[in-house]
Design a protein around this motif. Structure first.
Motif, PDB file in Angstrom:
ATOM      1  N   PRO A   1       0.831  -1.213   0.000  1.00 57.22           N
ATOM      2  CA  PRO A   1       0.000   0.000   0.000  1.00 57.22           C
ATOM      3  C   PRO A   1       0.860   1.255   0.000  1.00 57.22           C
ATOM      4  CG  PRO A   1      -0.342  -1.340   2.009  1.00 57.22           C
ATOM      5  CD  PRO A   1       0.862  -1.867   1.323  1.00 57.22           C
ATOM      6  N   SER A  51       0.280   5.453   0.480  1.00 54.13           N
ATOM      7  CA  SER A  51      -0.661   6.553   0.747  1.00 54.13           C
ATOM      8  C   SER A  51       0.004   7.886   0.456  1.00 54.13           C
ATOM      9  CB  SER A  51      -1.167   6.482   2.187  1.00 54.13           C
ATOM     10  OG  SER A  51      -2.037   5.376   2.335  1.00 54.13           O
ATOM     11  N   GLY A  52       0.831   8.381   1.374  1.00 52.81           N
ATOM     12  CA  GLY A  52       1.495   9.672   1.144  1.00 52.81           C
ATOM     13  C   GLY A  52       2.919   9.522   0.632  1.00 52.81           C
ATOM     14  N   GLY A  53       3.475   8.302   0.681  1.00 49.25           N
ATOM     15  CA  GLY A  53       4.809   8.054   0.155  1.00 49.25           C
ATOM     16  C   GLY A  53       5.940   8.592   1.011  1.00 49.25           C
ATOM     17  N   ASP A 108       7.264   7.159   3.620  1.00 46.49           N
ATOM     18  CA  ASP A 108       8.035   6.126   4.311  1.00 46.49           C
ATOM     19  C   ASP A 108       9.522   6.476   4.244  1.00 46.49           C
ATOM     20  OD1 ASP A 108       7.665   3.131   5.356  1.00 46.49           O
ATOM     21  OD2 ASP A 108       9.568   3.293   4.280  1.00 46.49           O
ATOM     22  N   SER A 114       7.068   1.716   0.693  1.00 52.38           N
ATOM     23  CA  SER A 114       5.748   1.704   0.067  1.00 52.38           C
ATOM     24  C   SER A 114       5.845   1.656  -1.453  1.00 52.38           C
ATOM     25  CB  SER A 114       4.961   2.940   0.502  1.00 52.38           C
ATOM     26  OG  SER A 114       5.758   4.106   0.383  1.00 52.38           O
ATOM     27  N   VAL A 147       3.107  16.758  12.307  1.00 42.74           N
ATOM     28  CA  VAL A 147       3.344  18.129  11.885  1.00 42.74           C
ATOM     29  C   VAL A 147       3.445  18.277  10.357  1.00 42.74           C
ATOM     30  CG1 VAL A 147       4.955  20.066  12.086  1.00 42.74           C
ATOM     31  CG2 VAL A 147       4.498  18.617  14.065  1.00 42.74           C
ATOM     32  N   GLY A 163       1.002  11.165   4.520  1.00 46.54           N
ATOM     33  CA  GLY A 163      -0.247  10.476   4.230  1.00 46.54           C
ATOM     34  C   GLY A 163      -0.932   9.971   5.497  1.00 46.54           C
ATOM     35  N   HIS A 220       0.648   7.237   8.341  1.00 43.22           N
ATOM     36  CA  HIS A 220       0.785   7.910   9.638  1.00 43.22           C
ATOM     37  C   HIS A 220      -0.004   7.190  10.736  1.00 43.22           C
ATOM     38  CE1 HIS A 220       1.776  11.352  12.156  1.00 43.22           C
ATOM     39  NE2 HIS A 220       0.507  11.514  12.459  1.00 43.22           N
ATOM     40  N   PHE A 222       2.505  10.930  16.109  1.00 40.01           N
ATOM     41  CA  PHE A 222       2.430  11.905  17.204  1.00 40.01           C
ATOM     42  C   PHE A 222       2.703  13.320  16.711  1.00 40.01           C
ATOM     43  CE2 PHE A 222       6.612   9.792  17.692  1.00 40.01           C
ATOM     44  CZ  PHE A 222       7.474  10.855  17.561  1.00 40.01           C
ATOM     45  N   VAL A 266      -5.587  -0.468   4.548  1.00 37.50           N
ATOM     46  CA  VAL A 266      -6.668   0.309   5.142  1.00 37.50           C
ATOM     47  C   VAL A 266      -7.110   1.356   4.127  1.00 37.50           C
ATOM     48  CG1 VAL A 266      -7.407   1.763   7.051  1.00 37.50           C
ATOM     49  CG2 VAL A 266      -5.705  -0.029   7.447  1.00 37.50           C
TER      50      VAL A 266
HETATM   51  C1  LIG Z   1       8.245  15.738   6.393  1.00 38.14           C
HETATM   52  C2  LIG Z   1       7.795  14.668   7.352  1.00 38.14           C
HETATM   53  C3  LIG Z   1       7.205  15.016   8.563  1.00 38.14           C
HETATM   54  C4  LIG Z   1       6.761  14.034   9.450  1.00 38.14           C
HETATM   55  N1  LIG Z   1       6.204  14.410  10.640  1.00 38.14           N
HETATM   56  C5  LIG Z   1       5.788  13.457  11.493  1.00 38.14           C
HETATM   57  C6  LIG Z   1       5.241  13.812  12.757  1.00 38.14           C
HETATM   58  O1  LIG Z   1       5.143  14.997  13.095  1.00 38.14           O
HETATM   59  N2  LIG Z   1       4.818  12.832  13.581  1.00 38.14           N
HETATM   60  C7  LIG Z   1       4.921  11.508  13.224  1.00 38.14           C
HETATM   61  O2  LIG Z   1       4.490  10.642  14.009  1.00 38.14           O
HETATM   62  N3  LIG Z   1       5.461  11.136  12.053  1.00 38.14           N
HETATM   63  C8  LIG Z   1       5.899  12.071  11.190  1.00 38.14           C
HETATM   64  N4  LIG Z   1       6.457  11.694  10.007  1.00 38.14           N
HETATM   65  C9  LIG Z   1       6.582  10.269   9.695  1.00 38.14           C
HETATM   66  C10 LIG Z   1       5.323   9.739   9.025  1.00 38.14           C
HETATM   67  O3  LIG Z   1       4.282   9.669   9.974  1.00 38.14           O
HETATM   68  C11 LIG Z   1       5.588   8.335   8.484  1.00 38.14           C
HETATM   69  O4  LIG Z   1       6.665   8.357   7.576  1.00 38.14           O
HETATM   70  C12 LIG Z   1       4.355   7.727   7.822  1.00 38.14           C
HETATM   71  O5  LIG Z   1       4.476   6.330   7.793  1.00 38.14           O
HETATM   72  C13 LIG Z   1       4.149   8.245   6.424  1.00 38.14           C
HETATM   73  O6  LIG Z   1       2.896   7.874   5.928  1.00 38.14           O
HETATM   74  P1  LIG Z   1       2.628   7.975   4.362  1.00 38.14           P
HETATM   75  O7  LIG Z   1       1.262   7.493   4.100  1.00 38.14           O
HETATM   76  O8  LIG Z   1       3.003   9.325   3.878  1.00 38.14           O
HETATM   77  O9  LIG Z   1       3.731   6.982   3.793  1.00 38.14           O
HETATM   78  P2  LIG Z   1       3.749   5.705   2.822  1.00 38.14           P
HETATM   79  O10 LIG Z   1       5.144   5.679   2.312  1.00 38.14           O
HETATM   80  O11 LIG Z   1       2.655   5.795   1.819  1.00 38.14           O
HETATM   81  O12 LIG Z   1       3.474   4.514   3.790  1.00 38.14           O
HETATM   82  C14 LIG Z   1       4.291   4.188   4.920  1.00 38.14           C
HETATM   83  C15 LIG Z   1       4.146   2.697   5.259  1.00 38.14           C
HETATM   84  O13 LIG Z   1       2.791   2.393   5.548  1.00 38.14           O
HETATM   85  C16 LIG Z   1       2.237   1.509   4.581  1.00 38.14           C
HETATM   86  N5  LIG Z   1       0.923   2.021   4.226  1.00 38.14           N
HETATM   87  C17 LIG Z   1       0.649   3.167   3.554  1.00 38.14           C
HETATM   88  N6  LIG Z   1      -0.656   3.327   3.429  1.00 38.14           N
HETATM   89  C18 LIG Z   1      -1.244   2.279   4.023  1.00 38.14           C
HETATM   90  C19 LIG Z   1      -2.602   1.888   4.185  1.00 38.14           C
HETATM   91  N7  LIG Z   1      -3.568   2.624   3.683  1.00 38.14           N
HETATM   92  N8  LIG Z   1      -2.875   0.723   4.826  1.00 38.14           N
HETATM   93  C20 LIG Z   1      -1.865  -0.027   5.312  1.00 38.14           C
HETATM   94  N9  LIG Z   1      -0.557   0.289   5.181  1.00 38.14           N
HETATM   95  C21 LIG Z   1      -0.256   1.445   4.550  1.00 38.14           C
HETATM   96  C22 LIG Z   1       3.212   1.522   3.419  1.00 38.14           C
HETATM   97  O14 LIG Z   1       3.184   0.315   2.670  1.00 38.14           O
HETATM   98  C23 LIG Z   1       4.529   1.756   4.119  1.00 38.14           C
HETATM   99  O15 LIG Z   1       5.006   0.556   4.661  1.00 38.14           O
HETATM  100  C24 LIG Z   1       6.914  12.667   9.119  1.00 38.14           C
HETATM  101  C25 LIG Z   1       7.509  12.325   7.903  1.00 38.14           C
HETATM  102  C26 LIG Z   1       7.966  13.289   7.024  1.00 38.14           C
HETATM  103  C27 LIG Z   1       8.638  12.874   5.742  1.00 38.14           C
END
Ligand SMILES: Cc1cc2nc3c(=O)[nH]c(=O)nc-3n(C[C@H](O)[C@H](O)[C@H](O)COP(=O)(O)OP(=O)(O)OC[C@H]3O[C@@H](n4cnc5c(N)ncnc54)[C@H](O)[C@@H]3O)c2cc1C
Ligand SMILES: *[C@@H]1O[C@H](CO)[C@@H](O)[C@H](O)[C@H]1NC(C)=O
Ligand SMILES: *[C@@H]1O[C@H](CO)[C@@H](O)[C@H](O)[C@H]1NC(C)=O
Ligand SMILES: *[C@@H]1O[C@H](CO)[C@@H](O)[C@H](O)[C@H]1NC(C)=O
Ligand SMILES: *[C@@H]1O[C@H](CO)[C@@H](O)[C@H](O)[C@H]1NC(C)=O
Length: 517
Positions: free
Chosen positions: A98, A100-102, A104, A109, A167, A172, A176, A182, A233
């Motif tokens: 999966p 979502s926001g990329g 990782d 992802s 923050v 995504g 998250h 957090f 999800v």
């Molecule tokens: C600029 C920046 C600021 C951030 N700030 C914070 C912060 O303030 N607090 C904090 O706690 N974290 C923070 N993060 C970390 C962030 O919460 C994690 O990197 C989070 O996993 C990113 O989610 P995503 O959907 O963007 O990533 P993705 O790369 O899309 O996904 C992350 C992981 O989750 C899996 N996944 C994605 N979508 C789903 C889904 N729908 N169902 C099941 N699995 C899924 C993916 O396969 C991958 O393993 C920050 C990251 C960045 C780059």
């Protein structure tokens, strides 16, 4: 009799393991083509494949010709598309990740570390509806929405509601919440995942399940057990929180030569013990400690609280700014006032930087002499920054086993973060070396047995599953080396849940939870 049924159960489990289909990529692609309309499926041969992929990549480290990328991207616009991708993947032996926001941190992802095993991506970026119900103080949000879109969507419906998530506005919702999440209201309200009251997920059999359909353990696992292990999800139902009409913020810089070491030392005692309405985090960079604070109230209360608890910091009324909660989200995301709220809706379209992070949890204040000696690290080539996020308040009052996120009793979280724009290997080695070096040097002063880490700041230095190894017999033992830093005692329960909901380990990546057997 009991033995016989036990054996039968074992047999059933081993059948489930052995029925994983051999990989047939042609069969997989034609299965998708049979069940999905054009415009949803992008193979590597599609003209738009590179732009679809790049849209969700946030880290240039994983934009190289050598990076193994997905065989197919399924750009879902409906839950049924996710179900098709999973069913075709199971039938033809192609795993699905999966996206979502990329964001990782290790790109898991959208990339793998072993090109030998093809995989597909289910890209949820187009599934980003947000439905806020002001009356019940709740919202349904699709995984592909960003935190910025969520906060904007809530504020658009009510100036008195908010959500306690992270923050970064382009993060995504899907990843998250999967990792806990957090942000600046955690001391008052706890983790983002603590506010998930229902969810809709596609499981390893391609079924669409809600909270009741998933059952207690599966629902527990998706709220912090890390993304990519327990299904895809699609949507989350969130409990929103009340925010005051006016909040107060400040940012003050205290350089090394203005007592920064003393202040950091004292901060470790003060910040986790502050009233829940206030958070005081620190960003350490160059020869400077930047203290950033949000108070769920007005400046008079904010400045008085600081004066009473931390007079050495010297915060005055002039430092403090009053604004609405949504303006404070913009303030902390983009550093400054007067930014248009629509900035929260900008998810970017291309990766703009290289980055790497590591994390720690601190349970005992670090001595002043250590802070003092740390400054030299920030003068080195390739130096990055430290973000110190204090816990305490509500965080400390929730049981470490209430969700998979176990680090609630820590004084604070440390994130070591480095980013750079230079594409040369020398620059990259300097930045990576800096982060690893400082992380190693801090070992005596941070959590131990195991040394903790945050799954949302994913770090493959901790260890990885062998992605291609189909003999998963001892994968649990191997995975403890990184699983226990992220999840401590909750790791075993996560692996047990995994063996119930995905025994053949279909949702597998380099740091997914392996089944326990
Ligand atoms: C600029 C920046 C600021 C951030 N700030 C914070 C912060 O303030 N607090 C904090 O706690 N974290 C923070 N993060 C970390 C962030 O919460 C994690 O990197 C989070 O996993 C990113 O989610 P995503 O959907 O963007 O990533 P993705 O790369 O899309 O996904 C992350 C992981 O989750 C899996 N996944 C994605 N979508 C789903 C889904 N729908 N169902 C099941 N699995 C899924 C993916 O396969 C991958 O393993 C920050 C990251 C960045 C780059
Ligand atoms: C792969 O799947 C296709 C389509 O279902 C099928 O025609 C082909 O025989 C399969 N190949 C193998 C090696 O099983
Ligand atoms: C809510 O969003 C709509 C559509 O973008 C916009 O016209 C309106 O001004 C917004 N309202 C508030 C209170 O932000
Ligand atoms: C602190 O150091 C900076 C340069 O690093 C200098 O500009 C400043 O004047 C110094 N301040 C004090 C109080 O020594
Ligand atoms: C780095 O970027 C420059 C300018 O974009 C480009 O010319 C060069 O080939 C790149 N080098 C590598 C190693 O990718």
């Amino acid at each position: 009799m009991a033995t016989a049924s036990f054996l039968f159960a074992l047999l059933a489990v081993s059948i489930a393991i052995c029925t994983a289909a051999p990989t047939n990529t042609t069969g997989f692609v034609s299965c998708l083509a049979d069940h999905l309309t054009p415009g949803i499926v992008y193979t590597q041969a599609s003209d738009s494949y590179p732009s679809v992929l790049e849209f969700s990549i946030k880290n240039l480290r994983f934009v190289t010709p050598a990076t193994p990328t997905p065989l197919v991207i399924v750009k879902a616009t409906h839950a049924s598309h996710v179900q098709v991708a999973v069913r075709c993947g199971v039938a033809h032996g192609v795993r699905v990740r999966p996206l979502s926001g990329g964001h990782d941190y290790e790109g898991l992802s959208y990339r793998s570390i072993d090109a030998a095993c093809p995989f597909a991506v289910v890209d949820l970026a187009a599934m980003r509806a947000i439905r806020v119900d002001v009356r019940t103080k709740s919202a349904w949000v699709d995984s592909g929405a960003t935190l910025g879109e969520l906060y904007y969507g809530i504020a658009n419906k009510s100036a008195r509601l908010g959500f306690p998530g992270g923050v970064g506005p382009t993060v995504g919702v899907g990843g998250h919440l999967s990792g806990g999440g957090f942000g600046l209201m955690m001391r008052k309200h706890g983790l983002a995942a603590d506010h998930v009251v229902d969810a809709v997920l596609v499981d390893a059999q391609g079924r669409l399940l809600d909270r009741a359909g998933m059952g207690k353990d599966h629902f527990w696992a998706i709220r912090g057990g890390g993304g990519g292990s327990f299904g895809v999800v699609v949507s989350w139902k969130l409990r929103l929180v009340r925010v005051p009409a006016t909040v107060a913020v400040f940012t003050v810089h205290r350089p090394r030569n203005r007592s920064a070491s003393d202040l950091l030392t004292k901060w470790q005692h003060v910040a986790p013990a502050l009233p829940r309405d206030v958070i005081l985090r620190v960003v350490v960079q160059n020869q400077d400690a930047q203290f950033e604070s949000l108070y769920l109230g007005r400046c008079a209360g904010h400045v008085a609280t600081m004066g009473r608890t931390f007079p050495e910091l010297g915060v005055t009324r002039k430092d403090c700014i009053e604004m609405s909660w949504i303006e404070s989200v913009l303030y902390f995301a983009f550093y400054g006032t007067g930014k248009p709220a629509a900035l929260l809706l900008d998810r970017g379209s291309k990766p703009d930087r290289y980055f790497k992070a590591k994390s720690d949890f601190v349970h005992e204040p670090i001595p002043r002499r250590v802070w003092e000696s740390t400054w030299s690290w920030f003068l080195k080539d390739g130096a990055g920054l430290l973000i110190l996020d204090p816990y305490g308040g509500k965080m400390g009052r929730v049981s470490p086993s209430a969700t998979p996120f176990p680090h609630r009793r820590a004084l604070y979280n440390v994130q070591y973060y480095g980013f750079w724009w230079d594409n040369g290997t020398e620059a990259s080695e300097q930045h990576m070396g800096w982060i690893r070096g400082l992380h190693q040097e801090m070992e005596p002063y941070v959590s131990k047995n195991p040394r903790g880490a945050s799954v949302n700041y994913k770090d493959l230095d901790l260890g990885a599953n062998d992605y291609c190894d189909s003999d998963v017999a001892n994968s649990y033992e191997k995975a403890r080396v990184w699983g226990e830093p992220y999840f401590k005692a909750n790791f075993e329960r996560l692996a047990l849940v995994k063996s119930m909901v995905d025994p053949s380990d279909f949702f597998r990546n380099e740091q997914s939870i392996p089944p326990l057997r």
